[in-house]
Write an enzyme that holds these catalytic residues in place. Structure first.
Site, mmCIF file in Angstrom:
data_model
loop_
_atom_site.group_PDB
_atom_site.id
_atom_site.type_symbol
_atom_site.label_atom_id
_atom_site.label_comp_id
_atom_site.label_asym_id
_atom_site.label_seq_id
_atom_site.Cartn_x
_atom_site.Cartn_y
_atom_site.Cartn_z
ATOM 1 C CG ASN A 1 -30.875 13.798 8.316
ATOM 2 O OD1 ASN A 1 -30.002 14.178 7.555
ATOM 3 N ND2 ASN A 1 -32.134 13.698 7.964
ATOM 4 C CG ASP B 1 -40.014 15.403 14.761
ATOM 5 O OD1 ASP B 1 -39.224 14.477 14.522
ATOM 6 O OD2 ASP B 1 -41.246 15.299 14.569
ATOM 7 C CE1 TYR C 1 -41.131 12.094 1.063
ATOM 8 C CE2 TYR C 1 -40.135 12.695 3.173
ATOM 9 C CZ TYR C 1 -40.869 11.812 2.400
ATOM 10 O OH TYR C 1 -41.347 10.650 2.957
HETATM 11 P P1 IMP Z 1 -37.128 13.452 11.596
HETATM 12 O O1 IMP Z 1 -35.699 13.112 11.753
HETATM 13 O O2 IMP Z 1 -38.076 12.563 12.285
HETATM 14 O O3 IMP Z 1 -37.417 14.905 11.899
HETATM 15 O O4 IMP Z 1 -37.396 13.205 10.070
HETATM 16 C C1 IMP Z 1 -37.781 14.186 9.238
HETATM 17 C C2 IMP Z 1 -37.916 13.628 7.833
HETATM 18 O O5 IMP Z 1 -38.689 14.602 7.117
HETATM 19 C C3 IMP Z 1 -36.600 13.521 7.091
HETATM 20 O O6 IMP Z 1 -36.017 12.250 7.214
HETATM 21 C C4 IMP Z 1 -37.040 13.804 5.669
HETATM 22 O O7 IMP Z 1 -37.635 12.670 5.105
HETATM 23 C C5 IMP Z 1 -38.119 14.850 5.872
HETATM 24 N N1 IMP Z 1 -37.565 16.204 5.894
HETATM 25 C C6 IMP Z 1 -37.494 17.063 6.956
HETATM 26 N N2 IMP Z 1 -36.897 18.210 6.605
HETATM 27 C C7 IMP Z 1 -36.564 18.071 5.315
HETATM 28 C C8 IMP Z 1 -35.901 18.939 4.397
HETATM 29 O O8 IMP Z 1 -35.444 20.044 4.687
HETATM 30 N N3 IMP Z 1 -35.768 18.457 3.145
HETATM 31 C C9 IMP Z 1 -36.232 17.236 2.765
HETATM 32 N N4 IMP Z 1 -36.835 16.393 3.578
HETATM 33 C C10 IMP Z 1 -36.998 16.809 4.860
#
Ligand code: IMP
Length: 196
Positions: free
Chosen positions: A13, A72, A153
Site C-alpha cells: 500500500n 494491519d 477512509y
Molecule cells: P490492511 O492492509 O489489511 O491493513 O488494510 C487496512 C485498510 O484499512 C486500508 O486498506 C484502508 O482501507 C483502511 N485503513 C487503515 N489505515 C488507514 C488510514 O490511516 N487511513 C485510511 N484508511 C486506513
C-alpha cells in the site's frame, strides 16, 4: 539516504509506505517497500489486527533476510458492531465512495457516529522473533466525506479533538496523531535502542 539502516516495510500500500518512510527517516532508517523487493503479499488469515501484522512481518523478514515491519489496520465503526475492522480493505473493495455511503447510512440509521482506527504494528527479525504494538485513534464518522488528501477512509474520519477529517488535516498533522503514529511511537523506542 546514505548511512541509513534499511528496514523492510511489509506492505504493498503506497499510502502506508509513505507514512512509515516519514516516521522512520528521523530515526535514521530507510524504508524499503515489499513491492520493490518483489515480495508476495501473504493472505491475511488471522482474525485480529495483531495476528495479521505478525504473520505479514514474519513472512517478509524471513523471505528477505532483513528486519521487517508490518501493520494491519482498519476502521472500527460502532454502528457496524466494530466493523469493517480487519475487513476494512475488503469492505471497500476499491470503491471507497461507495463504502463511505454505506458507513454513513449505518451511522445515520443507528444515530451513532463513534468510530476508531486501530493499527497493530509488528517488528520481526529473520530469525523468527517478533514484537507487536497496538495504536488506536478514537473519533467520529463525518456525515459526508471531506478532503482530497490521504488514502482509504481518511476523508471519513474526524479524530477526537479536531474538526477536520484525517484527509483534511494532511500528513503533517495525521502523522503525529494517527493510530499508526501511536503504534509507531512504541516501536521507535525499540529501534532507537537497536533492538530491531
Ligand atoms: P490492511 O492492509 O489489511 O491493513 O488494510 C487496512 C485498510 O484499512 C486500508 O486498506 C484502508 O482501507 C483502511 N485503513 C487503515 N489505515 C488507514 C488510514 O490511516 N487511513 C485510511 N484508511 C486506513
Amino acid at each position: 539516504m546514505s548511512g541509513a539502516r534499511r528496514i523492510l516495510i511489509a506492505t504493498h500500500n503506497p499510502g502506508k509506505l509513505r507514512e512509515f518512510a516519514a516516521l522512520l527517516a528521523p530515526l535514521g532508517f530507510e524504508a524499503v517497500g515489499a513491492g520493490a523487493m518483489g515480495l508476495a503479499e501473504p493472505d491475511e488469515t488471522a482474525d485480529d489486527f495483531a495476528g495479521n501484522a505478525r504473520l505479514k512481518a514474519l513472512a517478509a523478514a524471513q523471505a528477505a533476510g532483513m528486519p521487517a515491519m508490518a501493520d494491519d489496520s482498519g476502521l472500527c465503526v460502532a454502528a457496524l458492531g466494530g466493523g469493517p475492522g480487519v475487513f476494512s480493505a475488503r469492505y471497500a473493495a476499491g470503491d471507497y465512495p461507495a463504502a463511505f455511503g454505506r458507513i454513513i447510512a449505518a451511522c445515520a440509521a443507528a444515530g451513532e457516529w463513534r468510530a476508531r482506527f486501530v493499527c497493530a504494528l509488528c517488528l520481526a527479525r529473520p530469525e523468527g522473533t517478533a514484537a507487536t504494538f497496538i495504536g488506536q485513534a478514537h473519533g467520529v464518522i463525518a456525515p459526508a466525506p471531506r478532503g482530497a488528501g490521504g488514502f482509504g477512509y481518511d476523508a471519513l474520519f474526524v479524530p477526537d479533538g479536531h474538526e477536520l477529517t484525517y484527509a483534511q488535516l494532511g500528513p503533517e498533522v495525521k502523522d503525529m496523531i494517527s493510530h499508526r503514529a501511536r503504534a509507531f511511537a512504541q516501536v521507535a523506542a525499540r529501534l532507537a535502542a537497536g533492538v530491531a
